[in-house]
Design an enzyme around this catalytic site. Structure first.
Site, mmCIF file in Angstrom:
data_model
loop_
_atom_site.group_PDB
_atom_site.id
_atom_site.type_symbol
_atom_site.label_atom_id
_atom_site.label_comp_id
_atom_site.label_asym_id
_atom_site.label_seq_id
_atom_site.Cartn_x
_atom_site.Cartn_y
_atom_site.Cartn_z
ATOM 1 N N HIS A 120 0.849 -1.211 0.000
ATOM 2 C CA HIS A 120 0.000 0.000 0.000
ATOM 3 C C HIS A 120 0.874 1.247 0.000
ATOM 4 O O HIS A 120 2.091 1.169 0.166
ATOM 5 C CB HIS A 120 -0.866 0.036 1.271
ATOM 6 C CG HIS A 120 -1.951 -0.990 1.322
ATOM 7 N ND1 HIS A 120 -3.281 -0.661 1.319
ATOM 8 C CD2 HIS A 120 -1.897 -2.345 1.373
ATOM 9 C CE1 HIS A 120 -4.002 -1.765 1.374
ATOM 10 N NE2 HIS A 120 -3.190 -2.798 1.413
ATOM 11 N N GLU A 134 3.331 -0.302 3.951
ATOM 12 C CA GLU A 134 3.128 1.055 3.432
ATOM 13 C C GLU A 134 4.455 1.538 2.862
ATOM 14 O O GLU A 134 5.443 1.642 3.591
ATOM 15 C CB GLU A 134 2.662 1.993 4.554
ATOM 16 C CG GLU A 134 1.400 1.540 5.291
ATOM 17 C CD GLU A 134 0.126 1.707 4.475
ATOM 18 O OE1 GLU A 134 0.145 2.456 3.474
ATOM 19 O OE2 GLU A 134 -0.881 1.076 4.846
HETATM 20 O O1 LIG Z 1 -3.082 6.367 4.901
HETATM 21 C C1 LIG Z 1 -4.139 5.889 5.294
HETATM 22 O O2 LIG Z 1 -4.936 6.529 6.016
HETATM 23 C C2 LIG Z 1 -4.531 4.464 4.932
HETATM 24 C C3 LIG Z 1 -3.453 3.642 4.261
HETATM 25 C C4 LIG Z 1 -3.968 2.203 4.178
HETATM 26 O O3 LIG Z 1 -4.656 1.863 3.264
HETATM 27 N N1 LIG Z 1 -3.656 1.416 5.228
HETATM 28 C C5 LIG Z 1 -4.225 0.116 5.390
HETATM 29 C C6 LIG Z 1 -3.702 -0.521 6.653
HETATM 30 C C7 LIG Z 1 -4.252 -1.913 6.848
HETATM 31 C C8 LIG Z 1 -3.831 -2.576 8.151
HETATM 32 O O4 LIG Z 1 -4.148 -2.030 9.216
HETATM 33 O O5 LIG Z 1 -3.209 -3.655 8.094
HETATM 34 C C9 LIG Z 1 -5.749 0.237 5.463
HETATM 35 O O6 LIG Z 1 -6.224 1.204 6.063
HETATM 36 O O7 LIG Z 1 -6.433 -0.624 4.933
HETATM 37 ZN ZN ZN Z 2 -4.092 1.169 1.305
#
Ligand SMILES: O=C(O)CCC(=O)N[C@@H](CCC(=O)O)C(=O)O
Ligand code: ZN
EC number: 3.5.1.96
Length: 344
Positions: free
Chosen positions: A160, A224
């Site tokens: 991501h 990320e």
């Molecule tokens: O930057 C952001 O606010 C979201 C970035 C993102 O998509 N992060 C994932 C993390 C997933 C996890 O907690 O494993 C999400 O929010 O889905």
């Molecule tokens: Zn994401």
């Protein structure tokens, strides 16, 4: 489809031209060394025909459609494999998660796909939108891939990029895994890939990485890789180390990892997740505050329904703050410095 892919070697373009599905699966060999099977739009499997090493690797990207750097990174690896510039030594499944959202240039079309795994796609209203249908399909592809053999190390990196800037540019979320030690080797692999910060989650979630971790015992992470930019506007030089380590991994080349020591990486423990309870939820801090910014005990982080939401521990850092989520969903993850977790 086969002819187009063989000619262009551009699996992303083929996927985006057919965002819902491919009419039928197809496959072919590259020389006498690699079998390629395309199961669906965005789903391509590479398997060594001769010596298969001991890791089964899933690399997913584009679960959020506007997180383009990982999509470009994966498509580059796929292209190099199709052009026979690199060869897999490990079974490797690439998943381009949400082609419709990528075409749209948005994080989601109808619903956040990364809240729909572990069967969540079929709960509540059921399979009512393309993201729910795709999440279910992605689960079946991961299931088919991992169940094809027993005994291999299972790995899933769900790639991501973050909406805001971060004090640690690249970081990984280690899904909650009670009863299973955290992997020192994985943490040092991430470090070598430029991902020097790891967050240990404290509870089950409905993310893609938790799905693979919990159901297949995979070493799975949400990773990320930096900040969101539109397709074609990513500075790909920022991903050289990540690309190199993913390439080494899938090609079964020496990873040359450093020995583990907690002081070589930044480790954070998730202490709580604040979910949205009411439409008027708002943060008190500026929208350009970076991920991993810390606030002291008592600081009012957010307001909702006339109530203040405060920092509870001595110091807590925020990650992924986002007030614009549906009621019931995560607005922010709160972190503390990790207390030497059980890493082996
Ligand atoms: O930057 C952001 O606010 C979201 C970035 C993102 O998509 N992060 C994932 C993390 C997933 C996890 O907690 O494993 C999400 O929010 O889905
Ligand atoms: Zn994401």
């Amino acid at each position: 489809m086969l002819d187009t892919l063989l000619k262009t070697k551009d699996f992303l373009a083929l996927t985006l031209a057919n965002p819902q599905s491919f009419p039928e699966p197809f496959g072919f060999d590259i020389g006498e060394h690699t079998r390629v099977d395309v199961w669906d739009t965005g789903v391509i499997l590479f398997q060594p025909l001769q010596q298969v090493a001991n890791k089964d690797v899933v690399l997913s990207c584009g679960v959020h459609g506007n997180e383009t750097a990982p999509i470009e990174l994966c498509n580059g690896l796929i292209r190099d494999l199709l052009e026979d510039k690199i060869r897999v030594g490990e079974r490797t499944l690439f998943l381009i998660g949400n082609p419709a959202a990528i075409n749209n240039g948005t994080r989601i079309v109808d619903e956040n796909m990364n809240r729909l795994f572990s069967g969540e796609h079929s709960r509540g209203p059921g399979l009512v939108n393309p993201e729910r249908i795709r999440a279910r399909k992605l689960e079946t592809y991961v299931d088919r891939f991992f169940r094809a053999r027993e005994g291999a190390q299972r790995i899933h990196y769900d790639l991501h990029t973050a909406i805001r800037g971060s004090k640690h540019e690249k970081f990984a979320i280690y899904p909650y895994r009670p009863g299973r030690a955290y992997s020192a080797e994985q943490i040092m692999f991430l470090k070598a890939a430029g991902v020097d910060t790891v967050l240990f989650h404290h509870e089950p979630t409905t993310t893609f990485s938790y799905f693979s971790s919990e159901n297949y015992g995979a070493d799975a992470f949400t990773i990320e890789l930096g900040k969101v930019y539109p397709m074609g506007q990513n500075d790909m030089t920022r991903f050289i180390a990540t690309r190199e380590m993913l390439s080494r991994l899938i090609c079964d080349r020496d990873l040359e990892l450093e020995s583990y020591s907690p002081d070589k990486v930044n480790l954070y423990q998730v202490c709580r997740v604040i979910n949205k309870q009411a439409e008027d939820f708002e943060f008190t801090f500026a929208s350009d505050v970076e991920n991993f910014t810390s606030f002291p005990k008592g600081f009012v982080l957010a307001r909702e329904g006339g109530k203040d939401i405060r920092v509870e521990l001595d110091s807590e850092a925020v990650v992924f703050p986002n007030a614009k989520v549906p009621v019931g969903q995560r607005t922010v993850i709160m972190l503390t410095a990790a207390q030497a977790p059980d890493v082996r």
